[in-house]
Design an enzyme around this catalytic site. Structure first.
Site, short mmCIF file in Angstrom:
data_model
loop_
_atom_site.label_atom_id
_atom_site.label_comp_id
_atom_site.label_asym_id
_atom_site.label_seq_id
_atom_site.Cartn_x
_atom_site.Cartn_y
_atom_site.Cartn_z
N ASP A 84 67.77 64.92 52.83
CA ASP A 84 68.31 65.56 51.63
C ASP A 84 68.38 67.07 51.83
O ASP A 84 67.59 67.64 52.58
CB ASP A 84 67.41 65.20 50.43
N GLY A 85 69.32 67.68 51.14
CA GLY A 85 69.42 69.14 51.10
C GLY A 85 70.53 69.72 51.97
O GLY A 85 70.62 70.94 52.10
N ASN B 149 76.71 57.53 46.42
CA ASN B 149 77.42 58.67 46.99
C ASN B 149 78.95 58.56 46.87
O ASN B 149 79.66 59.55 47.06
CB ASN B 149 77.05 58.87 48.48
N TRP B 150 79.47 57.35 46.53
CA TRP B 150 80.93 57.23 46.31
C TRP B 150 81.37 58.10 45.14
O TRP B 150 82.55 58.39 44.99
CB TRP B 150 81.33 55.78 46.04
N ARG C 271 60.88 62.55 52.69
CA ARG C 271 62.07 63.08 51.98
C ARG C 271 62.07 64.59 52.13
O ARG C 271 61.05 65.25 51.87
CB ARG C 271 62.06 62.70 50.50
N ARG D 202 61.63 61.95 44.86
CA ARG D 202 62.16 60.70 44.31
C ARG D 202 62.42 59.72 45.45
O ARG D 202 62.60 60.12 46.59
CB ARG D 202 63.53 60.95 43.65
N ILE D 203 62.54 58.44 45.08
CA ILE D 203 62.85 57.40 46.06
C ILE D 203 64.36 57.07 46.04
O ILE D 203 64.92 56.60 47.03
CB ILE D 203 61.99 56.13 45.79
N SER D 204 65.02 57.34 44.90
CA SER D 204 66.48 57.23 44.83
C SER D 204 67.07 55.92 45.36
O SER D 204 67.97 55.93 46.20
CB SER D 204 67.16 58.41 45.55
C1 FPP Z 1 72.00 64.49 51.61
O1 FPP Z 1 72.23 65.85 51.39
C2 FPP Z 1 72.70 63.98 52.77
C3 FPP Z 1 73.67 63.02 52.77
C4 FPP Z 1 74.12 62.35 51.55
C5 FPP Z 1 74.37 62.61 54.01
C6 FPP Z 1 73.55 62.57 55.25
C7 FPP Z 1 74.45 62.58 56.41
C8 FPP Z 1 74.22 63.20 57.59
C9 FPP Z 1 72.99 63.92 57.94
C10 FPP Z 1 75.29 63.22 58.64
C11 FPP Z 1 75.75 61.91 59.18
C12 FPP Z 1 74.67 61.02 59.61
C13 FPP Z 1 74.62 60.32 60.74
C14 FPP Z 1 73.52 59.35 60.89
C15 FPP Z 1 75.56 60.47 61.86
P1 FPP Z 1 72.98 66.28 50.06
O2 FPP Z 1 74.41 66.40 50.35
O3 FPP Z 1 72.62 65.35 48.97
O4 FPP Z 1 72.35 67.68 49.81
P2 FPP Z 1 72.13 68.38 48.38
O5 FPP Z 1 71.09 67.59 47.66
O6 FPP Z 1 71.65 69.74 48.78
O7 FPP Z 1 73.44 68.41 47.69
#
Ligand code: FPP
Length: 247
Positions: free
Chosen positions: A19-20, A67-68, A187, A193-195
């Site tokens: 995350d992040g 995430n969609w 996390r 969170r476990i989300s």
């Molecule tokens: C969460 O950060 C991350 C994701 C939803 C996607 C994770 C994907 C990758 C690390 C790249 C592809 C993976 C592989 C295995 C090749 P966020 O976007 O929710 O961050 P935020 O909470 O700061 O908005």
């Protein structure tokens, strides 16, 4: 092995909620996709270090069913990144004995993703060093519902008796069939969170939260998480005295 770690007590399965990425990128004045792109470097290093320490399963929450709901441009970028990362990393996955598998409704991803995943899954099927499990279009509640449907069908067709609905038979209907439960879940980014991630499988997992954003997650952060895990006493509902006596 770093000297603060006990090599005889390395978790067999570590699961990570990465995350992040978005916040990290925005804080640098970049767009969110730059965060995901940088997150791939963290995936590569974490996989390498986990394999080096003897971790057998590394499950990464790469794309949730929720995430969609993100902007289409970000979804498209993530899917392209998945395909390009798989192509780019396939040779090194082989060199490092990585076996790729997935959990989630993977067949509902864009066809280019499904194709490259299938190619990498069958191509790495004989590797035995570490299992990389990507959670893609994954929802733990959906997983539990889908397992429930499977079990009901088995009961209706008389291949399973009601009294045979047990933890073991239920687990065989989950996406994670054959994969041991994670002992440690990490996390990043300071969220606690476990989300909707592995709700069944995390029943006894130790939880480690770090403020580090995923694109900055490196070897030392994995060491810190395993160290934190090793300092905990895992009792599985028993008393401290029982656990010490059993050791
Ligand atoms: C969460 O950060 C991350 C994701 C939803 C996607 C994770 C994907 C990758 C690390 C790249 C592809 C993976 C592989 C295995 C090749 P966020 O976007 O929710 O961050 P935020 O909470 O700061 O908005």
């Amino acid at each position: 092995m770093p000297k603060q770690l006990d090599s005889s007590n390395i978790p067999k399965h570590i699961a990570i909620i990465m995350d992040g990425n978005g916040r990290w990128a925005r804080a640098k004045g970049q767009d969110r996709l730059y965060g995901h792109l940088s997150g791939v470097d963290s995936v590569r290093e974490t996989l390498k270090v986990a394999a080096e320490f003897g971790v057998k399963y590394l499950t990464l929450y790469a794309f949730s069913a929720e995430n969609w709901g993100r902007p289409q441009q970000e979804i498209d970028g993530l899917m392209e990144l998945l395909v390009s990362s798989i192509h780019g990393e396939l040779a090194s996955m082989h060199e490092n004995g990585v076996r790729l598998t997935t959990i989630g409704e993977v067949n509902k991803l864009p066809v280019a993703c499904v194709d490259s995943l299938n190619e990498a899954i069958s191509g790495t099927a004989n590797n035995t060093n570490i299992n990389l499990v990507l959670a893609l279009n994954y929802s733990s509640r959906e997983e539990i519902l889908s397992a429930t449907r499977t079990i009901v069908e088995q009961v209706q067709s008389n291949s399973l008796g009601i009294e045979e609905i047990t933890v073991d038979s239920f687990e065989k209907a989950l996406y994670t069939k054959g994969i041991p439960d994670p002992e440690l879940v990490i996390r990043t980014s300071g969220e606690h969170r476990i989300s909707n991630f592995l709700l069944w499988q995390l029943a006894y997992a130790e939880l480690h939260f770090t403020p580090v954003f995923w694109p900055e997650f490196r070897r030392e952060h994995l060491v810190e998480a395993i160290y934190d895990y090793q300092r905990r006493e895992r009792r599985f509902g028993k008393t401290s005295e029982q656990v010490i006596f059993e050791k």
